[in-house]
Motif scaffolding. Structure first.
Motif, PDB file in Angstrom:
ATOM      1  N   ALA A 168       0.635  -1.345  -0.014  1.00  0.00           N
ATOM      2  CA  ALA A 168       0.114   0.120  -0.001  1.00  0.00           C
ATOM      3  C   ALA A 168       0.739   1.406   0.087  1.00  0.00           C
ATOM      4  CB  ALA A 168      -0.988  -0.028   1.210  1.00  0.00           C
ATOM      5  N   PHE A 169       2.043   1.122   0.147  1.00  0.00           N
ATOM      6  CA  PHE A 169       2.864   2.275   0.158  1.00  0.00           C
ATOM      7  C   PHE A 169       3.658   2.700  -1.183  1.00  0.00           C
ATOM      8  CE2 PHE A 169       4.378   0.814   4.433  1.00  0.00           C
ATOM      9  CZ  PHE A 169       3.338   1.282   5.131  1.00  0.00           C
ATOM     10  N   PHE A 170       3.328   2.079  -2.161  1.00  0.00           N
ATOM     11  CA  PHE A 170       3.551   2.204  -3.547  1.00  0.00           C
ATOM     12  C   PHE A 170       2.178   2.440  -4.539  1.00  0.00           C
ATOM     13  CE2 PHE A 170       6.812  -0.174  -1.551  1.00  0.00           C
ATOM     14  CZ  PHE A 170       7.911   0.341  -1.852  1.00  0.00           C
ATOM     15  N   GLU A 171       2.595   3.413  -5.445  1.00  0.00           N
ATOM     16  CA  GLU A 171       1.580   3.672  -6.631  1.00  0.00           C
ATOM     17  C   GLU A 171       1.890   2.701  -7.525  1.00  0.00           C
ATOM     18  OE1 GLU A 171       2.274   7.677  -7.818  1.00  0.00           O
ATOM     19  OE2 GLU A 171       1.544   8.663  -6.282  1.00  0.00           O
ATOM     20  N   GLY A 197      10.939  -3.061   3.091  1.00  0.00           N
ATOM     21  CA  GLY A 197      10.582  -2.660   1.609  1.00  0.00           C
ATOM     22  C   GLY A 197      11.769  -2.782   0.817  1.00  0.00           C
ATOM     23  N   GLU A 198      11.395  -2.828  -0.468  1.00  0.00           N
ATOM     24  CA  GLU A 198      12.276  -2.660  -1.626  1.00  0.00           C
ATOM     25  C   GLU A 198      11.966  -1.718  -2.662  1.00  0.00           C
ATOM     26  OE1 GLU A 198      12.783  -6.514  -3.776  1.00  0.00           O
ATOM     27  OE2 GLU A 198      13.907  -7.619  -1.855  1.00  0.00           O
ATOM     28  N   PHE A 199      12.921  -1.184  -3.133  1.00  0.00           N
ATOM     29  CA  PHE A 199      12.941   0.020  -4.166  1.00  0.00           C
ATOM     30  C   PHE A 199      13.718   0.105  -5.357  1.00  0.00           C
ATOM     31  CE2 PHE A 199      13.015   1.064   0.384  1.00  0.00           C
ATOM     32  CZ  PHE A 199      11.765   1.194   0.791  1.00  0.00           C
ATOM     33  N   SER A 200      13.002   0.494  -6.437  1.00  0.00           N
ATOM     34  CA  SER A 200      13.660   0.229  -7.834  1.00  0.00           C
ATOM     35  C   SER A 200      13.707   1.580  -8.341  1.00  0.00           C
ATOM     36  CB  SER A 200      12.803  -0.750  -8.471  1.00  0.00           C
ATOM     37  OG  SER A 200      12.541  -1.923  -8.070  1.00  0.00           O
ATOM     38  N   LEU A 201      14.888   2.090  -9.144  1.00  0.00           N
ATOM     39  CA  LEU A 201      15.397   3.346  -9.852  1.00  0.00           C
ATOM     40  C   LEU A 201      15.174   2.858 -11.179  1.00  0.00           C
ATOM     41  CD1 LEU A 201      17.958   5.100  -7.403  1.00  0.00           C
ATOM     42  CD2 LEU A 201      15.398   5.521  -7.738  1.00  0.00           C
ATOM     43  N   ASP A 202      14.594   3.225 -12.074  1.00  0.00           N
ATOM     44  CA  ASP A 202      14.492   3.130 -13.553  1.00  0.00           C
ATOM     45  C   ASP A 202      15.312   4.535 -14.229  1.00  0.00           C
ATOM     46  OD1 ASP A 202      13.492   0.795 -13.125  1.00  0.00           O
ATOM     47  OD2 ASP A 202      11.481   1.190 -14.073  1.00  0.00           O
ATOM     48  N   ARG A 203      15.934   3.988 -15.367  1.00  0.00           N
ATOM     49  CA  ARG A 203      16.476   5.287 -16.032  1.00  0.00           C
ATOM     50  C   ARG A 203      15.877   5.269 -17.493  1.00  0.00           C
ATOM     51  NH1 ARG A 203      20.488   5.670 -19.791  1.00  0.00           N
ATOM     52  NH2 ARG A 203      22.020   7.576 -19.777  1.00  0.00           N
ATOM     53  N   LEU A 211       6.705   6.159  -4.502  1.00  0.00           N
ATOM     54  CA  LEU A 211       6.144   5.832  -3.113  1.00  0.00           C
ATOM     55  C   LEU A 211       4.597   6.549  -3.306  1.00  0.00           C
ATOM     56  CD1 LEU A 211       8.695   6.535  -0.462  1.00  0.00           C
ATOM     57  CD2 LEU A 211       7.492   4.168  -1.008  1.00  0.00           C
ATOM     58  N   SER A 212       3.712   6.104  -2.520  1.00  0.00           N
ATOM     59  CA  SER A 212       2.451   6.896  -2.427  1.00  0.00           C
ATOM     60  C   SER A 212       2.582   7.709  -1.418  1.00  0.00           C
ATOM     61  CB  SER A 212       1.230   5.759  -2.239  1.00  0.00           C
ATOM     62  OG  SER A 212       1.476   5.133  -0.906  1.00  0.00           O
ATOM     63  N   GLU A 213       1.471   8.764  -1.285  1.00  0.00           N
ATOM     64  CA  GLU A 213       1.408   9.743  -0.189  1.00  0.00           C
ATOM     65  C   GLU A 213       1.739   9.067   1.108  1.00  0.00           C
ATOM     66  OE1 GLU A 213       1.420  12.850  -0.024  1.00  0.00           O
ATOM     67  OE2 GLU A 213       1.795  12.841  -2.032  1.00  0.00           O
ATOM     68  N   ARG A 214       1.027   7.804   1.473  1.00  0.00           N
ATOM     69  CA  ARG A 214       0.907   6.838   2.575  1.00  0.00           C
ATOM     70  C   ARG A 214       2.389   6.504   2.825  1.00  0.00           C
ATOM     71  NH1 ARG A 214      -2.677   1.584   4.010  1.00  0.00           N
ATOM     72  NH2 ARG A 214      -1.412   0.934   5.968  1.00  0.00           N
ATOM     73  N   GLY A 215       2.995   6.015   1.596  1.00  0.00           N
ATOM     74  CA  GLY A 215       4.230   5.467   1.755  1.00  0.00           C
ATOM     75  C   GLY A 215       5.410   6.822   2.094  1.00  0.00           C
ATOM     76  N   LEU A 216       5.178   7.698   1.417  1.00  0.00           N
ATOM     77  CA  LEU A 216       6.018   8.988   1.966  1.00  0.00           C
ATOM     78  C   LEU A 216       6.009   9.349   3.401  1.00  0.00           C
ATOM     79  CD1 LEU A 216       5.414  11.364  -1.252  1.00  0.00           C
ATOM     80  CD2 LEU A 216       7.541  10.385  -0.518  1.00  0.00           C
ATOM     81  N   ALA A 217       4.612   9.349   3.871  1.00  0.00           N
ATOM     82  CA  ALA A 217       4.432   9.653   5.121  1.00  0.00           C
ATOM     83  C   ALA A 217       5.208   8.434   6.054  1.00  0.00           C
ATOM     84  CB  ALA A 217       3.261   9.523   5.525  1.00  0.00           C
ATOM     85  N   PRO A 265      23.836   9.362  -2.499  1.00  0.00           N
ATOM     86  CA  PRO A 265      22.982  10.055  -2.888  1.00  0.00           C
ATOM     87  C   PRO A 265      21.696   9.395  -3.584  1.00  0.00           C
ATOM     88  CG  PRO A 265      24.966  10.917  -3.232  1.00  0.00           C
ATOM     89  CD  PRO A 265      25.305   9.718  -2.536  1.00  0.00           C
ATOM     90  N   TRP A 266      21.746   8.055  -3.625  1.00  0.00           N
ATOM     91  CA  TRP A 266      20.437   7.316  -4.174  1.00  0.00           C
ATOM     92  C   TRP A 266      19.644   7.517  -3.012  1.00  0.00           C
ATOM     93  CZ3 TRP A 266      21.120   6.900  -8.976  1.00  0.00           C
ATOM     94  CH2 TRP A 266      22.014   6.251  -9.400  1.00  0.00           C
ATOM     95  N   LEU A 267      19.794   7.476  -1.707  1.00  0.00           N
ATOM     96  CA  LEU A 267      18.936   7.495  -0.484  1.00  0.00           C
ATOM     97  C   LEU A 267      17.750   7.257  -0.876  1.00  0.00           C
ATOM     98  CD1 LEU A 267      19.294   9.033   2.175  1.00  0.00           C
ATOM     99  CD2 LEU A 267      18.345  11.180   1.244  1.00  0.00           C
ATOM    100  N   GLN A 268      17.294   5.881  -1.064  1.00  0.00           N
ATOM    101  CA  GLN A 268      16.117   5.280  -1.193  1.00  0.00           C
ATOM    102  C   GLN A 268      15.708   4.832   0.194  1.00  0.00           C
ATOM    103  OE1 GLN A 268      14.328   4.998  -4.246  1.00  0.00           O
ATOM    104  NE2 GLN A 268      15.893   6.416  -4.321  1.00  0.00           N
ATOM    105  N   PRO A 269      14.280   5.287   0.371  1.00  0.00           N
ATOM    106  CA  PRO A 269      13.324   5.593  -0.584  1.00  0.00           C
ATOM    107  C   PRO A 269      12.925   6.841  -0.834  1.00  0.00           C
ATOM    108  CG  PRO A 269      12.203   5.013   1.464  1.00  0.00           C
ATOM    109  CD  PRO A 269      13.639   4.728   1.563  1.00  0.00           C
TER     110      PRO A 269
END
Length: 353
Positions: free
Chosen positions: A18-21, A50-56, A69-75, A231-235
């Motif tokens: 639920a933390f992701f769009e 959680g796991e996080f992906s960066l695309d290029r 991240l969704s608004e809930r995930g950002l919070a 500086p990737w600083l996920q999420p």
């Protein structure tokens, strides 16, 4: 800690989905569908699940979190980082960066023509404003932050006025209110960087300045250090913008870029930060409220021993950062950030042909 643990575990009971769009299939910067995976990682600082992906984007080079991240995930992931459990630790870290803050102010100083009103977006507790005021005595500083940091900065006397909320909302109600807007390591946190640039344009008077510091995704450190590049600083970092992309977008928004700096924006911490992230990742976890149970005495002792054993590694990495990487950063493409200073065009300004 026990009360926080109960709240966190309740929120995590259904998992992190639920933390992701929904996953995006086009680049949010240029609209291209030619995307490729750049990085998969976890939360290396707070160690929240959680796991996080960066695309290029293969067309424009833009790197972005996908799914975002969704608004809930950002919070969820911001909670207890800059405030709560993390407030004292981060406050002390930011307060100790006086030299870097003065250097940022110095980059803008040649482009100022007199007294000015300055809005620092993403000001935190206003430590930059306090240091910059010593370099620029004719400038009055205000701060904006989504947390209560800006209000704390106002009470501490670091800013004239502390605004709490979103920049886009503030700009809509304060057109032409400022001579300078700064976004120091703020734009990469934004869900919509274009909207933030438009807000800067709106809140600035004609001829006003915007100064932006962001991580440089084209840095060689990003390739050399992989997921351990700080500086990737996920999420938290949602967008990492190549400098050519940001220059073009500023021009399209009504700005003229006056200065581009790489070495001046560089913070020589890449190796020591990578060493710490790796060491911290291998050591047993400290007591964190999003873990199911607190560590026992044996795990706490093992963590202390692991971190103590890593001190020589950290010292060696710090020495290399300062003595080798810093002086050669600009020449070898090892700078980890860049800075753009741009002027808002409009009536009363002369725009170059």
């Amino acid at each position: 800690m026990a009360a926080l643990r109960t709240a966190y575990l309740c929120e995590l009971a259904a998992g992190t989905g639920a933390f992701f769009e929904a996953r995006q299939h086009r680049c949010p910067w240029c609209g291209s569908a030619r995307l490729g995976g750049r990085l998969r990682t976890t939360d290396l600082l707070q160690h929240k699940p959680g796991e996080f992906s960066l695309d290029r984007c293969h067309d424009c080079g833009h790197i972005f979190q996908n799914p975002r991240l969704s608004e809930r995930g950002l919070a969820f992931y911001y909670r207890d980082f800059y405030d709560g459990l993390g407030e004292e630790r981060l406050g002390g870290l930011f307060a100790g960066r006086t030299a870097a803050y003065r250097a940022r102010a110095g980059s803008v100083h040649p482009h100022l023509t007199g007294p000015a009103e300055w809005l620092d977006v993403g000001t935190g507790h206003g430590h930059f404003c306090a240091s910059a005021a010593e370099v620029l005595p004719d400038v009055v500083f205000d701060g904006l932050d989504r947390s209560d940091g800006a209000e704390l900065a106002q009470r501490a006397g670091r800013v004239r006025r502390g605004h709490r909320g979103s920049f886009t909302d503030l700009a809509a109600g304060m057109p032409g209110a400022y001579d300078v807007v700064s976004m120091f390591h703020y734009l990469e946190h934004s869900t919509d960087p274009q909207a933030e640039l438009e807000a800067a344009h709106a809140v600035l008077r004609p001829g006003g300045l915007v100064v932006i510091d962001v991580p440089d995704p084209e840095s060689r450190w990003a390739r050399l250090l992989g997921r351990w590049w700080l500086p990737w600083l996920q999420p938290q970092h949602l967008h990492l913008v190549p400098v050519a992309n940001l220059r073009r977008r500023l021009a399209e928004t009504g700005f003229t870029v006056l200065a581009e700096e790489h070495a001046q924006a560089h913070d020589a911490v890449d190796l020591v930060a990578a060493a710490w992230l790796a060491l911290d990742g291998m050591a047993p976890r400290e007591d964190l409220p999003w873990l199911a149970e607190p560590p026992g005495a044996a795990r706490r002792a093992l963590r202390a021993a692991a971190l103590l054993a890593g001190v020589p590694l950290l010292l060696a990495a710090a020495l290399l950062d300062r003595a080798v990487a810093r002086p050669l950063a600009g020449r070898w493409g090892l700078t980890n950030a860049y800075r753009l200073v741009a002027r808002r065009e409009g009536p009363g300004t002369d725009r170059p042909a």
